[in-house]
Enzyme design. Sequence first.
Site, PDB file in Angstrom:
ATOM      1  N   LYS A 224       0.872  -1.187   0.000  1.00 61.17           N
ATOM      2  CA  LYS A 224       0.000   0.000   0.000  1.00 61.17           C
ATOM      3  C   LYS A 224       0.903   1.231   0.000  1.00 61.17           C
ATOM      4  O   LYS A 224       1.590   1.512   0.979  1.00 61.17           O
ATOM      5  CB  LYS A 224      -0.892   0.038   1.243  1.00 61.17           C
ATOM      6  CG  LYS A 224      -1.944   1.141   1.103  1.00 61.17           C
ATOM      7  CD  LYS A 224      -2.559   1.562   2.417  1.00 61.17           C
ATOM      8  CE  LYS A 224      -1.817   2.654   3.112  1.00 61.17           C
ATOM      9  NZ  LYS A 224      -1.694   3.933   2.389  1.00 61.17           N
TER      10      LYS A 224
ATOM     11  N   GLY B  82       7.598   4.787   7.503  1.00 59.18           N
ATOM     12  CA  GLY B  82       6.716   5.922   7.769  1.00 59.18           C
ATOM     13  C   GLY B  82       7.061   6.529   9.111  1.00 59.18           C
ATOM     14  O   GLY B  82       8.178   6.368   9.604  1.00 59.18           O
ATOM     15  N   SER B  83       6.097   7.193   9.713  1.00 58.36           N
ATOM     16  CA  SER B  83       6.383   7.925  10.950  1.00 58.36           C
ATOM     17  C   SER B  83       6.470   6.986  12.150  1.00 58.36           C
ATOM     18  O   SER B  83       5.938   5.875  12.129  1.00 58.36           O
ATOM     19  CB  SER B  83       5.287   8.961  11.187  1.00 58.36           C
ATOM     20  OG  SER B  83       4.060   8.290  11.366  1.00 58.36           O
ATOM     21  N   THR B  84       7.110   7.479  13.181  1.00 57.81           N
ATOM     22  CA  THR B  84       7.262   6.690  14.404  1.00 57.81           C
ATOM     23  C   THR B  84       5.898   6.396  15.024  1.00 57.81           C
ATOM     24  O   THR B  84       5.644   5.292  15.501  1.00 57.81           O
ATOM     25  CB  THR B  84       8.176   7.458  15.382  1.00 57.81           C
ATOM     26  OG1 THR B  84       9.481   7.472  14.790  1.00 57.81           O
ATOM     27  CG2 THR B  84       8.246   6.801  16.737  1.00 57.81           C
TER      28      THR B  84
ATOM     29  N   THR C 114       2.947   6.032  13.488  1.00 57.59           N
ATOM     30  CA  THR C 114       2.273   4.958  12.743  1.00 57.59           C
ATOM     31  C   THR C 114       2.976   3.626  12.963  1.00 57.59           C
ATOM     32  O   THR C 114       2.332   2.585  13.086  1.00 57.59           O
ATOM     33  CB  THR C 114       2.215   5.296  11.240  1.00 57.59           C
ATOM     34  OG1 THR C 114       1.633   6.578  11.093  1.00 57.59           O
ATOM     35  CG2 THR C 114       1.411   4.290  10.466  1.00 57.59           C
TER      36      THR C 114
ATOM     37  N   GLU D 231      10.918   1.196   9.450  1.00 58.85           N
ATOM     38  CA  GLU D 231      11.851   2.292   9.139  1.00 58.85           C
ATOM     39  C   GLU D 231      11.118   3.584   9.450  1.00 58.85           C
ATOM     40  O   GLU D 231      10.196   3.967   8.722  1.00 58.85           O
ATOM     41  CB  GLU D 231      12.262   2.248   7.663  1.00 58.85           C
ATOM     42  CG  GLU D 231      12.952   0.969   7.233  1.00 58.85           C
ATOM     43  CD  GLU D 231      14.237   0.699   7.980  1.00 58.85           C
ATOM     44  OE1 GLU D 231      14.856   1.661   8.481  1.00 58.85           O
ATOM     45  OE2 GLU D 231      14.616  -0.475   8.101  1.00 58.85           O
TER      46      GLU D 231
ATOM     47  N   CYS E 153      13.647  11.255   5.854  1.00 54.32           N
ATOM     48  CA  CYS E 153      13.801  10.701   7.211  1.00 54.32           C
ATOM     49  C   CYS E 153      15.185  11.005   7.739  1.00 54.32           C
ATOM     50  O   CYS E 153      15.372  11.241   8.921  1.00 54.32           O
ATOM     51  CB  CYS E 153      13.562   9.197   7.176  1.00 54.32           C
ATOM     52  SG  CYS E 153      14.567   8.348   5.958  1.00 54.32           S
TER      53      CYS E 153
ATOM     54  N   GLU F 120      10.345  15.498  15.206  1.00 55.89           N
ATOM     55  CA  GLU F 120      10.589  15.496  13.766  1.00 55.89           C
ATOM     56  C   GLU F 120       9.589  16.458  13.132  1.00 55.89           C
ATOM     57  O   GLU F 120       8.378  16.312  13.303  1.00 55.89           O
ATOM     58  CB  GLU F 120      10.377  14.102  13.188  1.00 55.89           C
ATOM     59  CG  GLU F 120      10.750  14.026  11.720  1.00 55.89           C
ATOM     60  CD  GLU F 120      10.440  12.678  11.091  1.00 55.89           C
ATOM     61  OE1 GLU F 120       9.342  12.146  11.325  1.00 55.89           O
ATOM     62  OE2 GLU F 120      11.300  12.169  10.357  1.00 55.89           O
TER      63      GLU F 120
HETATM   64  P1  NAD Z   1       2.849   8.070   7.918  1.00 58.79           P
HETATM   65  O1  NAD Z   1       3.294   7.230   9.050  1.00 58.79           O
HETATM   66  O2  NAD Z   1       1.790   9.067   8.154  1.00 58.79           O
HETATM   67  O3  NAD Z   1       2.294   7.138   6.726  1.00 58.79           O
HETATM   68  C1  NAD Z   1       3.103   6.145   6.141  1.00 58.79           C
HETATM   69  C2  NAD Z   1       2.210   5.102   5.498  1.00 58.79           C
HETATM   70  O4  NAD Z   1       1.483   4.431   6.524  1.00 58.79           O
HETATM   71  C3  NAD Z   1       1.166   5.652   4.550  1.00 58.79           C
HETATM   72  O5  NAD Z   1       1.025   4.773   3.458  1.00 58.79           O
HETATM   73  C4  NAD Z   1      -0.097   5.674   5.388  1.00 58.79           C
HETATM   74  O6  NAD Z   1      -1.285   5.596   4.638  1.00 58.79           O
HETATM   75  C5  NAD Z   1       0.097   4.421   6.224  1.00 58.79           C
HETATM   76  N1  NAD Z   1      -0.615   4.395   7.512  1.00 58.79           N
HETATM   77  C6  NAD Z   1      -0.973   5.441   8.294  1.00 58.79           C
HETATM   78  N2  NAD Z   1      -1.608   4.987   9.406  1.00 58.79           N
HETATM   79  C7  NAD Z   1      -1.642   3.636   9.320  1.00 58.79           C
HETATM   80  C8  NAD Z   1      -2.145   2.598  10.172  1.00 58.79           C
HETATM   81  N3  NAD Z   1      -2.730   2.862  11.342  1.00 58.79           N
HETATM   82  N4  NAD Z   1      -1.994   1.326   9.777  1.00 58.79           N
HETATM   83  C9  NAD Z   1      -1.380   1.024   8.616  1.00 58.79           C
HETATM   84  N5  NAD Z   1      -0.888   1.962   7.763  1.00 58.79           N
HETATM   85  C10 NAD Z   1      -0.999   3.250   8.126  1.00 58.79           C
HETATM   86  O7  NAD Z   1       4.160   8.716   7.307  1.00 58.79           O
HETATM   87  P2  NAD Z   1       4.268   9.742   6.087  1.00 58.79           P
HETATM   88  O8  NAD Z   1       3.808  11.072   6.571  1.00 58.79           O
HETATM   89  O9  NAD Z   1       3.666   9.151   4.863  1.00 58.79           O
HETATM   90  O10 NAD Z   1       5.860   9.767   5.826  1.00 58.79           O
HETATM   91  C11 NAD Z   1       6.742  10.544   6.537  1.00 58.79           C
HETATM   92  C12 NAD Z   1       7.384   9.733   7.657  1.00 58.79           C
HETATM   93  O11 NAD Z   1       8.081   8.611   7.112  1.00 58.79           O
HETATM   94  C13 NAD Z   1       8.428  10.532   8.415  1.00 58.79           C
HETATM   95  O12 NAD Z   1       8.295  10.287   9.793  1.00 58.79           O
HETATM   96  C14 NAD Z   1       9.747   9.962   7.891  1.00 58.79           C
HETATM   97  O13 NAD Z   1      10.837  10.113   8.787  1.00 58.79           O
HETATM   98  C15 NAD Z   1       9.392   8.526   7.682  1.00 58.79           C
HETATM   99  N6  NAD Z   1      10.319   7.884   6.740  1.00 58.79           N
HETATM  100  C16 NAD Z   1      11.265   7.025   7.235  1.00 58.79           C
HETATM  101  C17 NAD Z   1      12.197   6.447   6.366  1.00 58.79           C
HETATM  102  C18 NAD Z   1      13.278   5.506   6.883  1.00 58.79           C
HETATM  103  O14 NAD Z   1      13.922   4.835   6.072  1.00 58.79           O
HETATM  104  N7  NAD Z   1      13.516   5.441   8.191  1.00 58.79           N
HETATM  105  C19 NAD Z   1      12.143   6.733   4.995  1.00 58.79           C
HETATM  106  C20 NAD Z   1      11.164   7.613   4.523  1.00 58.79           C
HETATM  107  C21 NAD Z   1      10.253   8.179   5.417  1.00 58.79           C
END
Ligand code: NAD
Length: 497
Positions: free
Chosen positions: A187, A240-242, A244, A263, A298, A397
């Site tokens: 997804k 994604g975010s910490t 989530t 990640e 990130c 962040e």
């Molecule tokens: P986010 O956590 O809001 O969303 C990430 C993904 O998770 C999206 O596809 C979203 O639809 C999905 N999601 C949200 N809630 C969910 C749930 N309850 N269950 C399952 N899926 C869910 O993050 P974002 O705003 O899309 O991205 C930015 C974040 O990603 C930042 O915190 C960034 O640091 C992190 N990031 C980390 C890395 C790494 O390699 N460590 C790389 C890129 C981005």
Amino acid sequence: MSNPSLDFDPSTVSLPQGHFIGGAYCSTDEAQISVYRPSDGQLLGYVPDASAVTVDHAVSNALQAWKSSGWATQPPRQRAKVLTRWAELIDRNALELAQLEAVSSTRPVAEAYASDVPFTAEAIRFFAELADKLGGDFAATRRDSVGFVASEPYGVIGAITPWNFPLSMCSWKCGPALAAGNAVVLKPSELTPFSTLRLAELAIEAGMPSGIFNVVNGHGTTTGAALIRHRDISKISFTGSTRTGAAIMSDAALHGTKPVTLELGGKSPQLVFETVPDLAHTAGCIARGFTSNGGQACVAGTRLIVHERIAEPLLDAVRMQLAGIKPGPLWHGTTSYSPIISRGQAERIESLISESRASGAEVIFGGGYFDDTDDGYFHRPTILANVTESTPAVREELFGPVLTVQTFREEDEGIALAGHPTYGLCAGVHTSDIGQALRAMRRIAAGTVWINRYGRSSDMIIPTGGFKQSGIGKDLGRQALEASLRFKSVLIDFDRM
Ligand code: NAD
């Protein structure tokens, strides 16, 4: 990376439609999610918002394909051939993929074309080359027994990606999972779905069996959660975010105790000692480290920790590097500065800056949005001084082009400031003293430490992943392939045969 010949008209880009399940696009009568262009806030297109029924359909297709297509059971070199062809097709369709990325994500077309697309192909090629390079372990055991450890794919891996760097994130998830012989249901972020859909279509063109790589679109708390909770998803790979990540880990624990690779976010320091070898080079690392992709990386180096004796000359050099930054539509080949992805994200950045100012922080450069743009949210590179460890912009962040500055006198003090109570994704260390560099490397709790540079290289063998609340496990490197496999211990008493 400016390249005027890459200019294009965004209205001419054709967008993939629907979900990608069982080797084809499929439409549903589900509610539609509107996708906007970050450059100017205009409506770009729609994707369906997958229900739990659609997720179940995708996972069932994946499981069926995994069991019957031979993907998991064939020699790894066969899978490697398909993955290599996929990488070639990605390279061959670089312009189209770069344009798809530039209309819906925050990536300028010139950067997407010169870097994101080739890196995406390279990550897949890397895992193709690694597919048959993992050996197992033989165990020391009784003379009439043989003990060994065999690796196997999990089955269907559920992958979820964020909106920053959608192409690369897809390859980091799918490369190892598919090379290891799993099927994947991915997804993408609902903000940036299109380039991932096109990658799935190219995988079929490369010869991947239908159903081995599927893409479902939808919101996180509905579609994403249904994917995580599905009984036939055996492993989860999330970026994604910490916040989530924590929700996913808890869901995975409650719905089958599934392994997770997470990640997550960061608040990474750039620690600059007095003995820095080349101030202009370091200033470039600082400036790019917090402004690249509009600070929406990130690994963004958003906390400058600098020796007090060189703080002023270094900040002057950083300001010089930032002075020429200009916003522009991402479909102009000369644009190199990215907008903030969405209005919600733009508001979050502003509120964290306001809270930081209320707690004593001072804006010493930039602040606010460029006002000569077409409704996109292009935040000015911004530097905050007079901050402490409890200032919101230091603590959290922010995911925007905002740098905080703290100074130190003694090495120990600088290293202590570089550590963060919550995050541990990466750190930059700038010094010409190798002892100092290695002391800092050992003492900063971060998954990656860059010395006299800031940012990844194209060496896919070097994994990436965070300590503390920046994550669990690694993307890229041998570690990512190993994390896509489960290991079975075998003991044979051959005297009884
Ligand atoms: P986010 O956590 O809001 O969303 C990430 C993904 O998770 C999206 O596809 C979203 O639809 C999905 N999601 C949200 N809630 C969910 C749930 N309850 N269950 C399952 N899926 C869910 O993050 P974002 O705003 O899309 O991205 C930015 C974040 O990603 C930042 O915190 C960034 O640091 C992190 N990031 C980390 C890395 C790494 O390699 N460590 C790389 C890129 C981005």
